[in-house]
Design an enzyme around this catalytic site. Structure first.
Site, short mmCIF file in Angstrom:
data_model
loop_
_atom_site.label_atom_id
_atom_site.label_comp_id
_atom_site.label_asym_id
_atom_site.label_seq_id
_atom_site.Cartn_x
_atom_site.Cartn_y
_atom_site.Cartn_z
CG ASP A 215 60.30 71.15 103.28
OD1 ASP A 215 60.14 70.23 102.46
OD2 ASP A 215 59.50 72.10 103.40
CG ASP B 234 60.49 70.45 98.32
OD1 ASP B 234 59.81 69.85 97.50
OD2 ASP B 234 60.18 70.64 99.50
CG ASP C 67 62.18 66.78 100.11
OD1 ASP C 67 61.70 66.39 99.03
OD2 ASP C 67 61.71 67.71 100.77
#
Lengths: 303, 1035
Positions: free
Chosen positions: B729, B381, B733
């Site tokens: 986070d 990410d 996700d």
């Protein structure tokens, strides 16, 4: 073992992959190489191992074991052997005691007179207990040593020389032949004090003899075992038969025997008897029921 | 899984879909579940944002002013259930415990234990006095499994406890309007159709269709990953419900302003709820180490059964009874079970997990410790992981020049010239035209660490000015604000009017900031070197260039201008009216541009570089804009210098994108909307042919598709897929985290759902910690190999005595108890100490291991351990055995075939080679002394074994003996062996007897032989890489 590479169908091609000419995942030359490697490898290992064993053997004496601390003090063993410490038979059924009789006969055969005739190998060591017979050092210098004769007849009623060839088993007065286990160069010493010897056995305490005495193991059997008679030179283990010089120097050696005859055992009851030898260097052990003593359960039934 | 609820959701929103589905209602449940999962993977089918407010009201029979009636609300509540996410089906504690007890390696030991009990049962049924060995062995095996099971259970419970502490336990409240009355109710009681009011700081209680808003901004970062707060207003601005402005999502935060909205979905039917359901519905596969252990069990079982059957047949041929042969068979199979290995592996993994936790990697599942080590792809990410997750001023443009600001976390970067007058003016505008302020009582904290009330860009400006010009608060006090127009989406600017610092100067200062092009439109002059100059075309071009350049860096650019208002028009005390603007907002003086970005973390570029040299592909997957994503990707090296995307090549060569050969571009940036149209083959093609990939604007569902795509990737033409790590986070996700081979969540910024779904948590949110994880994972894999090689080796000297006992009828050289003393006693510490062994070479410079070829335990390891070293060890043991028996009077030649007499209790005058006669107990003591000596010999040869197992390729002389735990282990096992042999009472307790000092040295030559043999083997291995020795013996 490295199968399943191509899923379930892989087993067959793992066994024999005709495409790559592989048997069990290896080609012929690969198998040959690994086989050759292990052949050489194990060959070398075997060589090294045999080498170290040879080196070990070189350090050993032919006549006396390196350590004797586990074999001494000697055990006291008896013939016939008990099974699970028990000797039981039926008076009326010879089949039940024939194995005991046979075992004693076989054992006493080595003590028969005709076997002890050869003069070069046997000598008389006297009819009375004497002190140790020294035959030199434990080495090859003096060659093979003479063995003292042990007359089977000394075992008296238990010698099996008379008509009674069942050693008293038939009549319910069985004999046990006791012997002190052989230990190279071991000299049993007679008891120095009589403190530990039961009163009934005191009569047989005499010089140059390791006395043996049997009695009931359990208090409640005290009146059930009757008279016990002892046969043998000095009714014990006479000292002139010691020391033992080992198999190589003393091949004809006959260890002294004591025959114990139980003349009045109560029938149809399990009786626990214990026989002990007494000596200054004789010891007993909690765990070892045959060290310097043995105990045996007699059950003689007559029905 | 609540698919029933998903159904009702479809009834509510996508009626046409339900019709299509209804003929399939007869499908089996399993099929439906799969379909359901696929459905969840699709985009959110929300339609309310396209409806007018009235339609929405009608749909939920609610009123825009009065809200729902209480009766209706109760009805809806009864129909839909409470507004809460169904918690993921938590595994009950006992199931977790059982999983520890019966999972993986334990099965092997359980099988062993059951076989032992079986053998004992057979013996008990057929013999009068059965030997207790099998019973004890069974009990010990069970005890080992249970104890290690408890150990790892508690170990995991500990880390899940840390997890629980993250959970936010405060119940949420919501302000709803029902029957015209505002009431504060529990967020769980909110129902669809409720009229809800939210204000800055609130958590959105459900998915809302906004009906009115006052400067409302929401932080959607937990859903989309975008850190920038977004405005909410009643107008539909986008077809995609995730992009449109008039929907606020459940569990996101309202940052500022107020808004009113109608609840359209609650609980699991919300967008967030769908993601959570999707996450808990996904099944994560076996960890690589679990697969390795399975493979290992297959191998060991193969060897055990092979040996067992062989000797079973031999025993039958030798004339043993069937029953005896069966007991031998069981005995041999059980003897192959490495009793101590389960504990060793568990402890090794635990140690690594602890070491990783110290380096900020918290591992939730012990087996996941190694997974990072085999990872070949990391999908990361962007926000918070690669970046600092705070907007920072990165560049400024003033005096017709771009200046670079320091964006590092510790302010170690370069600074710029602060002496220019223009800079002072710019700083003043940025400080005054700014509503952000530091929260109270943080004076002792460094400026960058302070909390700020206000939106991200204003905070960035505030911090930047505070850092370079000192207290903004004082500046604001000196320049009192008299009027203000806040930012709105139509103006795209924000202005405020202030008194000047100079007491005598009665003019007012107007300051303005906003979208650069809008600001420029309002300016007629520009400040250069502190002097106002007319804004000519040249300056405008310069501005355009600077704006484009900064925008191209993925930065958000703001323009600043000011005006000292003429005193004659605006005398002191002039009443500025901000609603009906009664002052000039034109002909201002342009001061400069400032651009902001969420800058990459300092350690990330280095970490990405390390990953690359370790053969790990790093892919960025973000919900952010492609330009920003690409800029950050370039900044951290995910797109390395010199690599171009198709678009870059096109613009460089000035040709249309379609003419560029996609093979020429190693890097690529893929937009979420393009991704939607890709087929699986195209997706695979992209993943295969580009080494540097950035996915931007992706939805949670797409993240999942990307992860699945990566897992499909075939490496080195092997059949197994790649091992993919995913970091993230946000809630968005979590499906990807769950699906990944190892999901890595963020400890600080991560949402609870993501932490739940993850296998590992980075406590410091830093991507660089992953590299540590990779390194530790690879190291433990290597060291586990060594540990297993060490432990397995002693299996041979443990089995062979029994085999020879059966085959050539010698007294048993090694008993069950002594075997257990080795496996669970002396071998333990040295085996564990190998986990502390340093790497032989730079493990971060080699490719990730290939899961199909590079096994934890392979045939070569078995060949070395069993076939070679183990055999030497066995000879060492047998040698001591023969020495002891020979020195006591039993020469080797006498021993063969002596077993029946030897083990006969009634035989109390057994003759030895010297003619001495032994009672049963006397010779048993010698036998047990032999067991002890054999045991000590194994300890002695294991000294050499642990030293050779330290390395797989290097010489010990290269590796050194720096492993203190290993040295301790050597002394410990020796001391333990001596203790077991010499402590009084051991003869009764463990049937171990004191040894004569010389017997300790019997195995020394063999120990030395092992060392020399293996050093030579490794020497050939190094000298002749790829040769026969490597092919056959390098494990």
């Amino acid at each position: 073992m490295s199968a399943n590479k191509e899923g379930d169908g892989g087993w067959k091609s793992f066994l024999w992959n005709s495409e790559r000419k592989e048997f069990l995942g290896r080609t012929g030359s690969s198998w040959f190489k690994i086989f050759l490697f292990y052949l050489i490898f194990y060959g070398c290992l075997a060589g090294i191992f045999i080498g170290t064993i040879q080196a070990l053997l070189l350090t050993l004496s032919d006549y006396k074991p390196t350590y004797q601390d586990r074999v001494a003090p000697p055990g006291l063993s008896h013939t016939p052997r008990s099974e699970k410490f028990e000797i039981s038979y039926n008076l009326n059924d010879p089949q039940t005691y024939v194995k005991y009789v046979k075992s004693i006969s076989t054992f006493l055969d080595t003590y028969s007179d005709e076997r002890q005739e050869e003069k070069a190998k046997f000598e008389d060591c006297g009819d009375v207990p004497r002190t140790y017979t020294e035959r030199g050092d434990l080495d090859s210098e003096n060659g093979v040593r003479m063995a003292c004769r042990f007359k089977r007849s000394w075992l008296g009623e238990c010698a099996g020389l008379a008509n009674d060839d069942t050693y008293g088993f038939k009549t319910g007065e069985p004999c046990l032949i006791a012997k002190l286990n052989r230990i190279v160069n071991f000299r049993p010493r007679p008891p120095t004090s009589n403190a530990s010897i039961p009163e009934a056995g005191m009569v047989r305490v005499q010089p140059n003899v390791i006395p043996i005495h049997c009695q009931n193991k359990r208090e409640e059997d005290a009146n059930k075992i009757g008279e016990i008679r002892y046969f043998g030179l000095g009714n014990g283990f006479p000292l002139q038969y010691y020391p033992y010089y080992g198999k190589l120097l003393h091949p004809q050696y006959l260890q002294p025997l004591v025959a114990i005859k139980f003349t009045n055992l109560t029938f149809n009851e399990e009786l626990r008897l214990e026989c002990k030898v007494y000596g200054a260097n004789i010891d007993y052990s909690e765990k070892d029921r045959y060290q310097g003593r043995f105990d045996v359960k007699f059950t003689i039934s007559n029905s | 899984m609540g698919y029933g609820r998903s159904d009702s959701y479809r009834v509510a929103t996508t009626t046409e879909k339900d019709e299509k589905e209804s003929p399939k209602k007869a499908d089996t449940k399993a099929e439906k579940k799969i379909k359901d999962m696929d459905d969840l993977k699709k985009e959110v089918p929300l339609t309310e944002h396209k409806m007018s407010v009235e339609e929405v009201c009608q749909k939920y029979s609610t009123d825009i002013v009065q809200g729902l009636t209480n009766a209706k609300a109760a009805e809806y509540l009864a129909r839909d259930g409470p507004n809460a996410l169904t918690p993921p089906p938590t595994t009950p504690e006992w199931v977790k415990f059982c999983r520890q007890l019966f999972g993986g390696f334990s099965i092997l030991l359980w099988t062993g234990a059951i076989l032992c009990f079986l053998a004992y049962a057979i013996q008990a049924a057929t013999e009068d006095e059965p030997a207790g060995d099998n019973l004890y062995l069974g009990i010990v095996l069970s005890a080992v499994v249970i104890i290690t099971g408890c150990f790892s259970y508690f170990q995991e419970a500990k880390s899940s406890k840390i997890m629980e502490s993250f959970k936010n336990m405060v119940p949420q409240q919501a302000l709803v309007i029902r029957e015209g009355e505002k009431m504060q109710i529990n967020a769980e009681e909110v129902v669809a159709g409720d009229l809800v009011e939210v204000k800055g700081g609130d958590r959105i209680p459900a998915d809302l269709r906004i009906v009115s808003s006052h400067g409302c901004k929401v932080d959607n970062s937990s859903l989309t990953g975008e850190s920038e707060p977004q405005t909410r207003s009643p107008d539909c601005t986008h077809d995609n419900p995730l992009e449109t402005r008039n929907v606020a999502f459940f569990s996101t935060n309202c940052v500022e302003g107020t808004a009113r909205g109608i609840v359209v979905c609650t609980g699991d039917r919300t967008v967030m709820g769908r993601i959570a359901t999707l996450t808990s519905g996904l099944e994560s596969g076996k960890t690589p180490i679990a697969k390795e252990i399975e493979h290992f069990i297959h191998l060991i079982t193969g060897v055990a059964v092979f040996l067992g059957i062989t000797f079973f047949i031999l025993a039958v041929c030798l004339g043993y009874t069937w029953l005896e042969a069966v007991i031998f068979l069981i005995g041999i199979i059980v003897a192959n079970v490495p009793e101590g290995l389960l504990a060793t592996v568990t402890v090794c993994l635990t140690l690594t997990a602890k070491r990783m936790a110290r380096k900020n990697c918290l591992v939730k599942n012990l087996e996941a410790v190694e997974t990072l080590g085999s990872t070949s792809t990391i999908c990361s990410d962007k926000t918070g992981t690669l970046t600092q997750n705070r907007m920072t001023v990165a560049h400024m443009w003033f005096d017709n020049q771009i200046h670079e600001a320091d964006t590092t976390e510790d302010q170690s970067g370069a600074s710029f010239d602060k002496s220019s007058e223009t800079w002072l003016a710019l700083a003043r505008v940025a400080a005054l035209c700014n509503r952000a302020q530091f929260k109270a009582a943080q004076d002792q904290l460094p400026i960058l660490k302070r909390d700020v009330a206000g939106d991200a860009s204003e905070s960035a400006l505030l911090k930047c000015i505070e850092l370079s010009c000192g207290s903004v608060k004082q500046m604001r006090e000196k320049n009192k604000k008299v009027a203000e127009i806040p930012f709105n989406s139509t103006n795209k600017y924000q202005l405020s009017v202030h008194e000047t610092e100079n007491e005598e100067d009665n003019r007012y200062l107007l300051v303005m900031k906003g979208a650069p092009e809008r600001i420029l439109d309002r300016c007629s002059t520009i400040l250069i070197q502190g002097k106002e100059q007319p804004m000519d075309e040249e300056m405008k071009d310069a501005f355009q260039n600077a704006y484009m350049e900064l925008g191209g860096l993925g930065e958000r650019v703001l323009g600043f201008c000011h005006l000292l208002m003429p005193e004659d028009q605006y005398p002191k005390g002039f009443a500025f009216d901000c609603d009906d603007v009664n002052f000039t907002t034109e002909n201002l003086c342009f001061v400069g541009l400032m651009s902001m970005i969420d800058p990459p973390r300092a350690a990330v570029p280095d970490a990405v570089g390390k990953c690359r040299s370790a053969g790990i592909k790093v892919i960025m997957v973000t919900g952010d804009h492609p330009i920003t994503a690409k800029a950050i990707a370039k900044g951290v090296g995910i797109i390395s210098e010199g690599n171009e995307t198709v678009e870059d090549i096109a613009s460089r060569l000035n040709i249309p994108v379609s003419q560029v050969n996609p093979r020429d571009a190693k890097a690529c940036v893929i937009h979420g909307t393009d991704l939607k149209d890709l087929s699986q083959e195209q997706m695979d093609d992209i993943l295969r042919n580009h080494t540097e990939i950035v996915f931007a604007r992706t939805s949670p569902q797409q993240k999942l598709i990307i992860v699945e795509g990566c897992q499909r990737q075939v490496r080195h033409t092997q059949t197994d897929g790649a091992i993919v790590a995913v970091t993230g986070d946000g809630v968005n996700d979590s499906p990807a985290l769950k699906k990944a081979d190892i999901g890595v969540a963020m400890g600080i910024s991560g949402s609870d759902v993501s932490k739940q779904a993850a296998d590992m948590i980075l406590l410091d949110d830093n991507f660089a910690s992953i590299v540590t994880g990779v390194e530790e994972g690879r190291l433990i894999f290597d060291n586990l190999k060594k540990s297993i090689a060490y432990t397995l080796t002693s299996n041979i000297p443990e089995i062979t005595p029994f085999l020879f006992f059966i085959l050539v009828n010698i007294p048993l050289p090694l008993g069950t108890i002594t075997i257990l003393c080795i496996d669970l006693g002396t071998d333990m510490v040295p085996a564990i100490s190998l986990a502390y062994e340093a790497a032989e070479s730079d493990i971060m410079k080699r490719q990730p291991r290939n899961p199909t070829r590079d096994k934890l335990v392979n045939e070569r390891l078995i060949s070395i351990a069993y076939g070679q070293i183990g055999m030497i060890q066995a000879l060492g043991g047998f040698f001591s055995y023969f020495v002891i028996l020979a020195e006591n009077g039993f020469l080797p030649s006498l021993l063969v075939g002596i077993r029946l007499n030897w083990d006969d209790r009634s035989n109390n005058d057994l003759e030895d080679s010297y003619g001495q006669q032994w009672t049963y107990e006397q010779r048993k003591i010698v036998e047990y002394t032999c067991h002890t000596a054999f045991f000590v010999s194994i300890v002695v040869v294991q000294w050499a074994d642990v030293i050779i197992c330290k390395t797989r390729r290097n010489s010990v002389f290269q590796q050194g003996m720096r492993n203190k735990i290993l040295i301790f282990g050597l002394f410990e096992e020796t001391a333990l062996a001596a203790f077991l042999s010499y402590t009084p009472g051991m003869d009764v307790a463990l049937r171990m007897y004191p040894l004569k000092p010389s017997w300790w040295f019997c195995a020394f030559p063999y120990s030395f032989l092992i060392f020399v043999y293996d050093e030579i083997r490794k020497l050939i291995l190094r000298r002749n890489p790829g040769g026969w020795v490597e092919k056959e013996t390098y494990y």
